[in-house]
Every structure is written in structure tokens, then in C-alpha cells.
Design a protein around this motif. Structure first.
Motif, PDB file in Angstrom:
ATOM      1  N   ALA A  56       5.449  10.327  -2.219  1.00 23.20           N
ATOM      2  CA  ALA A  56       4.872   9.158  -1.866  1.00 23.20           C
ATOM      3  C   ALA A  56       5.743   7.965  -1.034  1.00 23.20           C
ATOM      4  N   LEU A  57       4.824   7.305  -0.036  1.00 27.69           N
ATOM      5  CA  LEU A  57       5.571   6.526   0.479  1.00 27.69           C
ATOM      6  C   LEU A  57       4.796   4.882   1.218  1.00 27.69           C
ATOM      7  N   LYS A  67      -4.236   5.895  -3.833  1.00 31.49           N
ATOM      8  CA  LYS A  67      -5.176   6.850  -5.241  1.00 31.49           C
ATOM      9  C   LYS A  67      -3.663   7.333  -5.722  1.00 31.49           C
ATOM     10  N   PRO A  68      -2.912   7.422  -6.079  1.00 32.28           N
ATOM     11  CA  PRO A  68      -2.384   8.115  -7.453  1.00 32.28           C
ATOM     12  C   PRO A  68      -2.752   9.360  -7.497  1.00 32.28           C
ATOM     13  N   GLY A  92      -0.127  18.876   0.713  1.00 36.00           N
ATOM     14  CA  GLY A  92      -0.329  18.895   2.229  1.00 36.00           C
ATOM     15  C   GLY A  92      -1.410  17.230   2.037  1.00 36.00           C
ATOM     16  N   GLU A  93      -1.947  16.844   1.143  1.00 32.96           N
ATOM     17  CA  GLU A  93      -3.373  16.222   1.618  1.00 32.96           C
ATOM     18  C   GLU A  93      -2.314  14.789   1.660  1.00 32.96           C
ATOM     19  N   PRO A 121       0.848  -1.407   0.079  1.00 37.10           N
ATOM     20  CA  PRO A 121      -0.267   0.341   0.125  1.00 37.10           C
ATOM     21  C   PRO A 121       0.342   1.101   0.287  1.00 37.10           C
ATOM     22  N   THR A 122       0.463   1.884  -0.578  1.00 36.98           N
ATOM     23  CA  THR A 122       0.762   3.557  -0.562  1.00 36.98           C
ATOM     24  C   THR A 122       0.032   4.587  -0.097  1.00 36.98           C
ATOM     25  N   LEU A 123       0.914   5.461   0.820  1.00 37.40           N
ATOM     26  CA  LEU A 123       0.491   7.036   1.395  1.00 37.40           C
ATOM     27  C   LEU A 123       0.899   7.472  -0.598  1.00 37.40           C
TER      28      LEU A 123
END
Length: 292
Positions: free
Chosen positions: A175-176, A167-168, A161-162, A153-155
């Protein structure tokens, strides 16, 4: 005769108190006291220490960031020019100092890595490493992840700052990636492991994105904090108010650091690398927060 009894009673009491104080000093070894705490530490940042004793000991460190109170900018560790990897390994404290952020936690898992003994481990500070998942910083993508092995999963963090998960956006800024999702749309992910207890790191947001929750659970420290299962970690984030949450790299990597009043890094949790309490592990990427 009576005065001698009183004297010896007082002496024994004082000796007992001294031994208790000395024993606690050795036991604590610089760790935070295992008592609940809630305090404002910066504008828009509240620190909480959550302590549980059942079904096992757990000390969790929580930073709640309120975007309506302070001005924040999130940052993921930028790539380095280094042969054999995308980044030079750094501790979380080193990342905080180098990039002048006020809050930092460890990020994604990485390779190569091994920990055979305090004398035989990798990486050391400065060694080349690459995050396991997709990674980007200030618009530069530097790790594609192991999508063919196990998609992570990716943040994603926009320039404004959202924070969004999995959901790229059209233009990726930061991205982390992490280990697994814990909460999706307000519901705890079914089937999370409820047996393996370890130190943990996680990030979550509430439903409207106003609050960001950074969580580090201490572990592998008997009589202080054993750690948490993924199911327990999800429960904790749900209790905090998370609507989405993702675990990051855990174990000996789990570290939470803030900038102290003197500008020096202050480690809030008790990291444990190579089973040595308070020893920080050099890791690949991190999540940092600038507070304006």
C-alpha cells in the motif's frame, strides 16, 4: 582580399557554433534534451518524454508498463528498524540499488521534513522518517497515516500485481498513499488546482489495468521546465489513457530512476532538491518495479 573575408566569416561561424554548443552544455547541465522521445527501454516498458511550451515550459517523463508484454512485480519500500520513524530516508536511486528493482519513483510525502538551505535540511540519508499516509510492504503495515488531519488516497497492490485505488483488499500486501486523486473512473476530479506550478509525480492505470503509467514532471528550472499544476498533471494522464490516477509527493522529491545496461541507476528526470538541479532528495517510501 576575398579569401581573407571568407576566412574570417568561417572563423566567426565556427566560433559562434562553439559558443552555442558550450552554452547549451552549461544550460543542459546533464539534463535530458527538451525534445519529445518515445522508445522501448525494456520488455513491456516504453519511455516517453512529453514536452510542452504553452502556457509554460514543461518536460514530463513517462514510463508505460504493459503487463501483457512483460512480467512485473511491484514493491513498496519495506519498513526499517530505526528509532524515531518507520523508515530510513533514501534517495530513489539508493532504493533501486538496494532492492534490485529495475524501475523506481518516489512515493508518499513524509515527516519530519524541512528545507531551509543547502546546509540546513532534513532528512539526510539514513535519518528516520515516516510516510504521511497509510503504507504497507509485503503484508506488513508500517504507517497509519494522518487520517484525522487530511485523509490521503491510497494505492493497493495485490500479491498478483493488481492495482486498485482506495479499495483495500481483505489481505493488504502493498500500500502506498499519495497527495490526491487526479482521475476517478475516467473523469478528472473537479476543482483541481490550476495555479500552483511545481515538479510532480503521479501513477495511473487504464480501465482494464493492463497499462500502468508512471509520470514525473520536472520543475523549478527556468528555461527548461517550470513544472505542472495538478489540473495539467491530470490532463496529461488523461491523454495517456489513465482511467484512475493519483499524485504522489512532488516538489524536490519528484524522481524517476531505471536500471541501466551496466546495472547502475540512471535518473531519467532532472530532480531539484534545495533548488540544485540533478540533486536527489532522500525520501521515505518509494514504488519499485521488478522486471523478470
Amino acid at each position: 582580399m576575398k579569401s581573407k573575408k571568407v576566412f574570417w566569416l568561417l572563423s566567426a561561424t565556427l566560433l559562434g557554433l562553439a559558443l552555442l554548443a558550450g552554452g547549451y552544455s552549461i544550460f543542459s547541465n546533464g539534463r535530458s534534451a527538451p525534445v519529445p522521445v518515445k522508445e522501448k527501454i525494456m520488455d513491456g516498458v516504453t519511455y516517453m518524454r512529453v514536452v510542452k511550451y504553452l502556457p509554460h515550459s514543461m518536460v514530463a517523463h513517462v514510463l508505460v508498463i504493459d503487463k501483457k508484454v512483460g512480467e512485473f512485480q511491484f514493491v513498496v519500500t519495506p519498513p526499517d528498524e530505526v528509532d524515531g520513524g518507520a523508515l530510513k530516508a533514501r534517495t530513489t536511486s539508493q532504493f533501486l540499488e538496494e532492492f534490485d528493482v529495475q524501475v523506481a519513483i518516489n512515493g508518499d510525502g513524509f515527516s519530519p521534513w524541512w528545507s531551509r538551505s543547502p546546509a540546513d535540511y532534513y532528512p539526510h540519508v539514513g535519518d528516520p522518517v515516516t510516510p504521511n499516509g497509510f503504507s504497507a510492504s509485503f503484508g506488513e503495515k508500517y504507517a497509519d497515516g494522518l487520517q484525522d488531519v487530511r485523509p490521503e488516497p491510497t494505492l493497493y497492490i495485490s500479491r498478483r500485481g493488481e492495482l486498485t485505488f482506495n479499495k483495500p483488499p481483505n489481505k493488504i500486501y502493498h500500500a502506498l498513499s499519495g497527495d490526491r486523486m487526479l482521475i476517478q473512473g475516467g473523469e478528472i476530479i473537479p476543482g483541481l488546482d490550476d495555479a500552483q506550478i511545481d515538479p510532480r509525480t503521479a501513477i495511473g492505470i487504464n480501465r482494464n489495468g493492463r497499462f500502468t503509467y508512471l509520470v514525473v514532471v520536472d520543475g523549478r528550472q527556468p528555461f527548461y521546465s517550470e513544472g505542472a499544476t495538478f489540473a495539467e498533471l491530470a490532463d496529461l494522464l488523461k491523454e495517456l489513457g489513465a482511467f484512475y490516477a493519483m499524485s504522489l509527493d512532488g516538489g524536490g522529491s519528484s524522481t524517476m530512476v531505471i536500471e541501466g545496461g551496466d546495472g547502475e541507476p540512471v535518473t531519467l528526470n532532472s530532480p531539484i532538491d534545495n533548488y540544485i538541479p540533478l540533486r536527489e532528495r532522500a525520501v521515505a517510501n518509494h514504488l519499485g518495479v521488478y522486471i523478470k
